[in-house]
Motif scaffolding. Structure first.
Motif, mmCIF file in Angstrom:
data_model
loop_
_atom_site.group_PDB
_atom_site.id
_atom_site.type_symbol
_atom_site.label_atom_id
_atom_site.label_comp_id
_atom_site.label_asym_id
_atom_site.label_seq_id
_atom_site.Cartn_x
_atom_site.Cartn_y
_atom_site.Cartn_z
ATOM 1 N N ALA A 124 -5.314 -0.174 5.775
ATOM 2 C CA ALA A 124 -5.960 0.404 6.963
ATOM 3 C C ALA A 124 -6.709 1.690 6.650
ATOM 4 O O ALA A 124 -6.836 2.574 7.506
ATOM 5 N N GLY A 125 -7.206 1.821 5.423
ATOM 6 C CA GLY A 125 -7.955 3.008 5.021
ATOM 7 C C GLY A 125 -7.097 4.119 4.456
ATOM 8 O O GLY A 125 -7.628 5.151 4.027
ATOM 9 N N TYR A 126 -5.782 3.950 4.436
ATOM 10 C CA TYR A 126 -4.860 4.980 3.938
ATOM 11 C C TYR A 126 -4.304 4.574 2.572
ATOM 12 O O TYR A 126 -3.617 3.551 2.460
ATOM 13 N N PRO A 127 -4.512 5.365 1.529
ATOM 14 C CA PRO A 127 -3.819 5.104 0.263
ATOM 15 C C PRO A 127 -2.349 5.498 0.377
ATOM 16 O O PRO A 127 -1.991 6.396 1.140
ATOM 17 N N ILE A 128 -1.513 4.819 -0.394
ATOM 18 C CA ILE A 128 -0.079 5.104 -0.338
ATOM 19 C C ILE A 128 0.314 6.111 -1.414
ATOM 20 O O ILE A 128 1.492 6.377 -1.632
ATOM 21 N N TYR A 129 -0.677 6.714 -2.033
ATOM 22 C CA TYR A 129 -0.466 7.733 -3.065
ATOM 23 C C TYR A 129 -1.319 8.944 -2.692
ATOM 24 O O TYR A 129 -2.256 8.841 -1.884
ATOM 25 N N PRO A 130 -1.068 10.106 -3.256
ATOM 26 C CA PRO A 130 -1.903 11.285 -2.961
ATOM 27 C C PRO A 130 -3.281 11.142 -3.612
ATOM 28 O O PRO A 130 -3.418 11.238 -4.816
ATOM 29 N N SER A 131 -4.292 10.905 -2.794
ATOM 30 C CA SER A 131 -5.634 10.627 -3.296
ATOM 31 C C SER A 131 -6.541 11.841 -3.181
ATOM 32 O O SER A 131 -6.452 12.608 -2.225
ATOM 33 N N GLN A 132 -7.419 11.982 -4.178
ATOM 34 C CA GLN A 132 -8.445 13.010 -4.128
ATOM 35 C C GLN A 132 -9.771 12.445 -3.636
ATOM 36 O O GLN A 132 -10.751 13.184 -3.511
ATOM 37 N N VAL A 133 -9.812 11.122 -3.379
ATOM 38 C CA VAL A 133 -11.040 10.458 -2.945
ATOM 39 C C VAL A 133 -10.985 10.122 -1.460
ATOM 40 O O VAL A 133 -11.943 10.371 -0.726
#
Length: 564
Positions: A124-133
């Motif tokens: 749903a547009g959310y990464p499950i990791y800490p993203s810088q992008v």
């Protein structure tokens, strides 16, 4: 349920006891009686159906099915070298809550013999990791990095971890309710970049009856965003593969004037090509409508090629897969512009994973068999999807057995949240850690897999010959033994030393064997045509593994990279 289908399915259940990937030997007396009774029932079904006694036929069918399942050797290892994949869904990851909680899931999957995890990494547009992008990581994850933990846990258990990502769908009304946002919130990506959004022909971001907004696949900035996000995943994390989901447009029904794909970029580009704004085109405008359909389909095709090429430059060993719909080619291109035959034939993807979800084996066979037996997929391997939700253990195992009896390389199970204890135990006994030797995985070691699968097949034939249950004698038997040994030698040599010349020798030996196989098995087919078809399918699987290996092993820049 028609006569042929009923007989075939019953025969499938009957022979499944003896036609597993690793031959199990003589049936116990009780199982032999069950098989005999099931065969007798199968013979009565065509007459019952001809007399339109459908209730009676179904009752007898269920009786035969129960008999066979009660006597299935669920305490014996029965799997062949194959892909055994499972989707690990966001909900299960969130509920795990920590690496320790996630470890319990991976322990269960390893014990069940699962060798490939499709780990839900972008939802749903959310990464499950800490993203810088990405604009925002999943707010339901706090204080840990599930993707980093998953890679570690999978590799510690000799499993592969493939990042499963939503592609053009970048929001979800159901997810909004979980995080206390308005239902019509478009998700973090479109909220940050509304110009990237796609719309239906009425200007709506959410198509009627569908709760997910989509990016415009024709928008260059949106595509670059997705490429940067996927590059971040494969560069920062030692994932083994990437699976593209929602690699399509939303469902449409042109006949009901419900169509989709009218983003700003798409409209501008199509108008530059044709001089026509696509919002003014109707399906009755046949030529223009066909061009509009082709234009949208080509946006998806082009992105798959672009992503595959770009990511494999970064990670040559990355396995690319796609979760797709098993609709007909015509329906897919017209209703969601998903033309995955093109991706397979171009070599953009390694695994095609059609979502062939069904609650009974007959429907599953109708959905899966055309694609498993298709000749339109180039060298890509096909992995039918089996949905576990509301599927009894017997039904799940029957669908897996059906896949094993067709020329396939494995299966994918949806999803971890539906893996119950009963099915877990059956998997543990029949394909799990009871056998300590690690089997090759087809997409990673195709030549080793072909050699190992053929050894299993020869062992089955040798057992039947020793017990006078394979009807070959004299010259035919001598020729069968010689050519089967030649094929085993050629496949083993190719597995040990991959080369163009060894591949050619293996293909020659396989073609020679296949050419005579039907003649050798003519008498056998009179007694059990289904079993002979299964053997023929398993030979076809070898052919497909050789084709796949030619592309990923011999034609790669690093020839031995995948034979690890």
């Amino acid at each position: 349920m028609n006569d042929n289908a009923t007989a075939q399915l019953t025969n499938s259940e009957t022979t499944a006891v003896a036609t597993t990937g690793s031959f199990v030997g003589t049936l116990p007396e009780s199982a032999a009686r069950a098989v005999a009774e099931a065969k007798a029932i199968a013979k009565t079904l065509p007459l019952a159906i001809a007399q339109k006694d459908f209730a009676g036929a179904r009752q007898q069918w269920h009786k035969a099915q129960a008999l066979l399942w009660q006597n299935y050797p669920v305490e014996q290892y029965a799997a062949q070298p194959e892909i055994r994949a499972m989707w690990l869904d966001r909900g299960s990851i969130i509920r795990a809550g920590s690496e320790q909680g996630l470890a319990k899931i991976f322990d269960r999957l390893a014990a069940a013999g699962i060798n490939t995890i499709f780990f839900e990494t972008v939802n749903a547009g959310y990464p499950i990791y800490p993203s810088q992008v990405a604009p925002q990581p999943n707010p339901l994850v706090r204080g840990w990095d599930p993707l980093a933990s998953a890679v570690k846990l999978a590799h510690d258990r000799n499993m592969e971890l493939h990042a499963w990502v939503w592609t053009f769908a970048v929001g979800n009304k159901r997810h909004n309710t979980l995080i206390n946002l308005p239902a019509d919130y478009p998700g973090p990506v479109i909220a940050a970049h509304p110009e990237w959004a796609s719309y239906d022909n009425r200007g709506s971001l959410f198509p009627p009856g569908q709760g997910k907004p989509f990016l415009d696949p024709a928008n260059p900035a949106a595509r670059q965003y997705l490429l940067r996000l996927y590059e971040e995943i494969v560069s920062r994390y030692n994932v083994d593969g990437l699976q593209l989901d929602y690699i399509r447009y939303p469902f449409q029904d042109p006949s009901a004037d419900r169509t989709y794909g009218y983003g700003i970029a798409a409209r501008q580009q199509f108008q530059q090509l044709t001089g026509v704004d696509p919002t003014t085109i109707k399906p009755s405008d046949r030529d223009l409508w066909q061009r509009w359909t082709q234009f949208r389909t080509q946006q998806i095709d082009g992105f798959v090629a672009q992503a595959s090429r770009y990511l494999k430059q970064k990670r040559p060993n990355l396995v690319m897969s796609v979760a797709v719909f098993p609709l007909s080619e015509h329906d897919r291109t017209h209703k969601l512009q998903q033309h995955w035959e093109v991706w397979a034939n171009r070599g953009d993807v390694d695994l095609i994973v059609p979502m062939t979800y069904a609650l009974d084996s007959y429907r599953f066979q109708r959905l899966a068999q055309p694609w498993i037996t298709s000749s339109k997929l180039g060298s890509a391997l096909l992995l039918p999807g089996i949905r576990l939700l509301n599927l009894p253990t017997m039904g799940a195992f029957d669908q897996i057995q059906l896949v094993r009896d067709l020329p396939g390389s494995g299966y994918a199970l949806f999803a971890v949240e539906n893996l119950n204890d009963e099915l877990q135990q059956v998997f543990h006994n029949t394909q799990g850690t009871k056998v300590k030797v690690t089997a090759p995985v087809p997409y990673r070691q195709p030549f080793h897999t072909a050699a190992a699968r053929y050894v299993n097949l020869r062992q089955e034939w040798q057992f039947l010959l020793a017990n006078e249950r394979l009807w070959l004698k004299g010259t035919a038997l001598s020729e069968f033994n010689t050519r089967s040994q030649n094929l085993e030698t050629a496949l083993d040599r190719l597995a040990q030393t991959p080369s163009v010349s060894n591949l050619a020798a293996a293909r020659t030996a396989l073609n020679s064997f296949q050419t005579q196989f039907k003649n050798w098995m003519r008498s056998q087919a009179l007694e059990n045509s289904y079993q002979v078809n299964v053997w023929s399918n398993r030979l076809t699987t070898l052919e497909r593994l050789l084709n796949y290996g030619e592309r990923v092993v011999l034609k790669s820049s690093s020839p031995l990279a995948r034979q690890r």
